[in-house]
Design a protein around this motif. Sequence first.
Motif, PDB file in Angstrom:
ATOM      1  N   ARG A 201       0.842  -1.211   0.000  1.00 53.92           N
ATOM      2  CA  ARG A 201       0.000   0.000   0.000  1.00 53.92           C
ATOM      3  C   ARG A 201       0.870   1.251   0.000  1.00 53.92           C
ATOM      4  NH1 ARG A 201      -4.705   1.493   4.506  1.00 53.92           N
ATOM      5  NH2 ARG A 201      -5.054   3.656   3.814  1.00 53.92           N
ATOM      6  N   THR A 204       3.049   1.529  -3.434  1.00 60.11           N
ATOM      7  CA  THR A 204       2.267   1.932  -4.606  1.00 60.11           C
ATOM      8  C   THR A 204       1.720   3.348  -4.466  1.00 60.11           C
ATOM      9  OG1 THR A 204       0.328   0.817  -3.647  1.00 60.11           O
ATOM     10  CG2 THR A 204       1.613  -0.389  -5.307  1.00 60.11           C
ATOM     11  N   LYS A 205       1.682   3.845  -3.253  1.00 63.70           N
ATOM     12  CA  LYS A 205       1.270   5.234  -3.054  1.00 63.70           C
ATOM     13  C   LYS A 205       2.415   6.186  -3.375  1.00 63.70           C
ATOM     14  CE  LYS A 205      -0.355   8.534   0.430  1.00 63.70           C
ATOM     15  NZ  LYS A 205      -0.722   8.742   1.850  1.00 63.70           N
ATOM     16  N   ARG A 211       3.613   0.815  -9.115  1.00 61.91           N
ATOM     17  CA  ARG A 211       2.299   0.598  -9.736  1.00 61.91           C
ATOM     18  C   ARG A 211       2.489  -0.051 -11.101  1.00 61.91           C
ATOM     19  NH1 ARG A 211       0.733   6.833  -9.046  1.00 61.91           N
ATOM     20  NH2 ARG A 211       1.150   7.001  -6.815  1.00 61.91           N
ATOM     21  N   THR A 247      -6.996  -0.406  -0.946  1.00 61.12           N
ATOM     22  CA  THR A 247      -6.292   0.861  -1.167  1.00 61.12           C
ATOM     23  C   THR A 247      -5.135   0.675  -2.143  1.00 61.12           C
ATOM     24  OG1 THR A 247      -6.874   1.532   1.083  1.00 61.12           O
ATOM     25  CG2 THR A 247      -5.183   2.826  -0.031  1.00 61.12           C
ATOM     26  N   THR A 248      -4.451  -0.456  -2.056  1.00 57.63           N
ATOM     27  CA  THR A 248      -3.401  -0.763  -3.030  1.00 57.63           C
ATOM     28  C   THR A 248      -3.995  -0.860  -4.435  1.00 57.63           C
ATOM     29  OG1 THR A 248      -2.131  -1.987  -1.366  1.00 57.63           O
ATOM     30  CG2 THR A 248      -1.593  -2.416  -3.673  1.00 57.63           C
ATOM     31  N   ASN A 251      -4.476   2.535  -5.712  1.00 61.40           N
ATOM     32  CA  ASN A 251      -3.199   3.108  -6.150  1.00 61.40           C
ATOM     33  C   ASN A 251      -2.796   2.581  -7.530  1.00 61.40           C
ATOM     34  OD1 ASN A 251      -3.087   4.416  -3.686  1.00 61.40           O
ATOM     35  ND2 ASN A 251      -1.720   2.924  -2.739  1.00 61.40           N
TER      36      ASN A 251
END
Length: 469
Positions: A201, A204-205, A211, A247-248, A251
Motif C-alpha cells: 500500500r 504503490t502510493k 504501480r 487501497t493498493t 493506487n
Amino acid sequence: MAKSGVFEGDPITVAKAMELKKELQKLVKSIVEEDDINVEAIDRAQQMLLTVKEMKLKKKSVSLKINQNHQYYNNNSQEMVCGVVPDEFKCPLSKELMRDPVIISTGQTYDRPFIQKWLNSGNRTCPQTQQVLSHTILTSNHLIREMIAKWCKNHGIKLPDSVHYTNEEGLTEADRSHFLSLLKKMSSRLPDQKEAAKELRLLTKRMPSFRALFGESLEAIPQLLSPLSHTKTENEVHLELQEDLITTLLNLSIHDNNKKLVAETPMVIPLLIDALKTGTIETRSNSAAALFTLSALDSNKVLIGKSGALKPLIDLLDEGYPLAMKDVASAIFNLCILHENKARAVRDGAVRVILKKITSREHVDELLSILAMLSTNQKAIEEMGDHGAVFCLLSIIRENSCARNKENCIAILYTICLSDRSTWKEMKEEENVNRTISQLAQNGTSRAKRKASGILERLNRIVNLTHTA
C-alpha cells in the motif's frame, strides 16, 4: 555437414547458431522424455526459438562492429576498452548493450527500461515491426542474458550489477525481487499477509514505478487479492487487511496503463463491490474511488455497470458518510456518462437519494451534475416529479450563487417542463412571486439563458391560451 543457411559466412554467428541448435535439441529431448510437463523447459525452448527467429529476420550475416559511441570497463584493470558488441546483444531502441533483455508479445527482444519507457508513453506497437501488441507483459529473455554475460566475460567487460542497474522509473532488480517476495507472502500466514499488504500500500502510493510493476504480469493482481478471494464469509474478512489491499488496488488504478488490466481481472470488480458493502468506511470510500478511477475507460464503464456496482454506490451515498461522499458521487457521475448506466442508476434509486441529499444541501455541486445527466432518462423525469424536484431546484436557483449550479437546475427544469405539464403551474407561481426564471434568462450563463427563455415561452403560451379560452 549441413549448411547453416542465413548464418553462413560469419564464423561467430555460425557458432552461436550451432550452440543454440544443440541446446534446443537437449531441451526438446528432455520435454518429450519426461512424464511431467516441464513448463520452465518449454519457456526456455520458446525463448531460444524466438532468438533464432530474430537472427534469421535480419536476412544477412550478423557482423561485429566497433561501437565508437559507447565504452565499457575492463573487468580487471578498470581501464576503458572499446566494446566490440554483436548486434543481437544491442537494444534496437538504445543501440546499447542490453543489461536486462526482455521479450514483448511479437517476439522481439529489447532492453527493459527502454521498451518500458516506450510502453509508458502510450505506444501499443512493436517499435521494430509496428505490429499491434496483444499484451504489454515483458518476459525476461534468459537465453540472451546468459549469452551477453558469457560474451562480456570472454571480452573482459564488466557490466553494472543488476542490483545497481536502474531503469527510467528508478527500479532495480532488487526492487523487483522485493516486489515478488511481497506478492508471495499473500499466500502465507495472516501476519505475513498483513505486513506485505501494508508495505505494498505504501510503495504503490509513493512510487509510481511500483504501480507499473503490476502491469508486467497477469498473475500479480490475482496474487495481491488472493487473501480476499479465499475468504468465504464476511466474518472471515480481516478488515485491516481488506483496507490495505483495496487501497493498493486504488493506487494501481491511478496508473493509466493499468486501468484496463485491473478492471478486466475477473476478481477485481466483485471484490470492489463487496468492499463497498462490508469494509471500514475508509475501505468503502477507497473502493468507490477505485471504481471512479477505473471508469475513465469507456470499456470499464460497461464492465462496472454490468457487474452491479451502481446499487451499492447509491446505497453508500444514501448513508451519507462525509469521508465517502465525494468519491461515491464522482464514481456515479462517471459511470452514468454511459447511457445504459443511467437506466441502471434510476432503477437502483439514484433520483430519490440524490434529491434527498440536495434538499438537505449536501454536496449540491456534485449531485446536481449527476441529476442533470439523469434528466435525459424519461423514468428519471417522472421520479423527479414524484419527489418534489421542481420546488427543490427553484429554491436552489434563488439561494445558490454558483452559476454552474443554476445552469444545471434550469436545464433539469426545462426537461421536466417539456415532459410533465402538471409542473407548469408550480413554475408559473414561482415566476409570478420571485421572477426566478426571468432573472436567470437575463443574468445566467448562455445555456441557462436559453433554457430559462424556453420555459418562459411555454409558460406565456399557457397564459395566452387561457386568456383566449
